[in-house]
Design an enzyme around this catalytic site. Sequence first.
Site, PDB file in Angstrom:
ATOM      1  N   ASP A 157       0.825  -1.206   0.000  1.00 14.18           N
ATOM      2  CA  ASP A 157       0.000   0.000   0.000  1.00 14.18           C
ATOM      3  C   ASP A 157       0.864   1.263   0.000  1.00 14.18           C
ATOM      4  O   ASP A 157       2.082   1.204   0.174  1.00 14.18           O
ATOM      5  CB  ASP A 157      -1.075  -0.057   1.087  1.00 14.18           C
ATOM      6  CG  ASP A 157      -0.514  -0.028   2.479  1.00 14.18           C
ATOM      7  OD1 ASP A 157       0.390   0.774   2.724  1.00 14.18           O
ATOM      8  OD2 ASP A 157      -0.999  -0.793   3.334  1.00 14.18           O
TER       9      ASP A 157
HETATM   10  N1  URA Z   1      -0.268  -5.458   4.819  1.00 14.51           N
HETATM   11  C1  URA Z   1      -0.587  -4.141   4.822  1.00 14.51           C
HETATM   12  O1  URA Z   1      -1.309  -3.673   5.699  1.00 14.51           O
HETATM   13  N2  URA Z   1      -0.092  -3.365   3.836  1.00 14.51           N
HETATM   14  C2  URA Z   1       0.705  -3.830   2.868  1.00 14.51           C
HETATM   15  O2  URA Z   1       1.132  -3.080   1.989  1.00 14.51           O
HETATM   16  C3  URA Z   1       1.030  -5.210   2.874  1.00 14.51           C
HETATM   17  C4  URA Z   1       0.515  -6.012   3.868  1.00 14.51           C
END
Ligand code: URA
Length: 246
Positions: free
Chosen positions: A105
């Site tokens: 993310d």
């Molecule tokens: N878990 C998350 O909360 N974000 C990520 O980017 C990957 C795993």
Amino acid sequence: MTGERIQKVLSHAGVASRREAERLLAAGRIRVNGRVVREPGTRVGPEDRIQVDGRTVARDQEPRYLLMYKPRGCVTTLADPEGRPTVMAHLPATGPRVFPVGRLDYDTEGLLLFTNDGDLAQALMRPRHGVPKVYQAKVNGCPDAATLDRLRRPFRLDGRPSRPALVEVLHQRRHAVLQITLCEGRRNQVREICRRVGHPVMRLRRVAYGPLRDPALRPGQVRPLSPDEIEALRRAAGAPPVEAAS
Ligand code: URA
């Protein structure tokens, strides 16, 4: 019915994952022989000219495998409708196009694999292969033993139970740094499970993707995988070795 589904062809050509291809289709960014196509089931043959954003898709390219340390503050997509920076800006400008395998993310940093090997990408993302992904999460406060146990157990996410996680405390003072290993790729999983137990994530990075690790890679850097790493990935994905695959 002749030809192959256009998402499959685009994924094989390294243009986009199948899901991303569906988004490109819906956005009217794909033409076949000059005409915009939006239907995900569209079939194309080797003679058909496919264009994405006006650029002709080259098929049967050399396979390419790159490892990036994704910095914070960019999205894992080919183009962002909100105009935010994307991971694509960090890729080399030359060479066959590659696409990200899975996503991190916007605020998450760490290892992200790119390839144009659609079969390996699909195999790695298939939930039953359960390629382990290791995250280091700095969380608000210090979870006690009972909370750590809750983090290890399945959570109901988007209506389905998650798989159990491995959770270790790496260090703690005012806040704890946890190492969390997941064998699936559910959206924002680490942030969501930590939030649910009352210890929201302050900083998150991925330090391993299956057999791939690289503590020397700095934010924004990209390097090709070694032949041994590619073989290890193929084994992790349950994909046939290179000789048998070609
Ligand atoms: N878990 C998350 O909360 N974000 C990520 O980017 C990957 C795993």
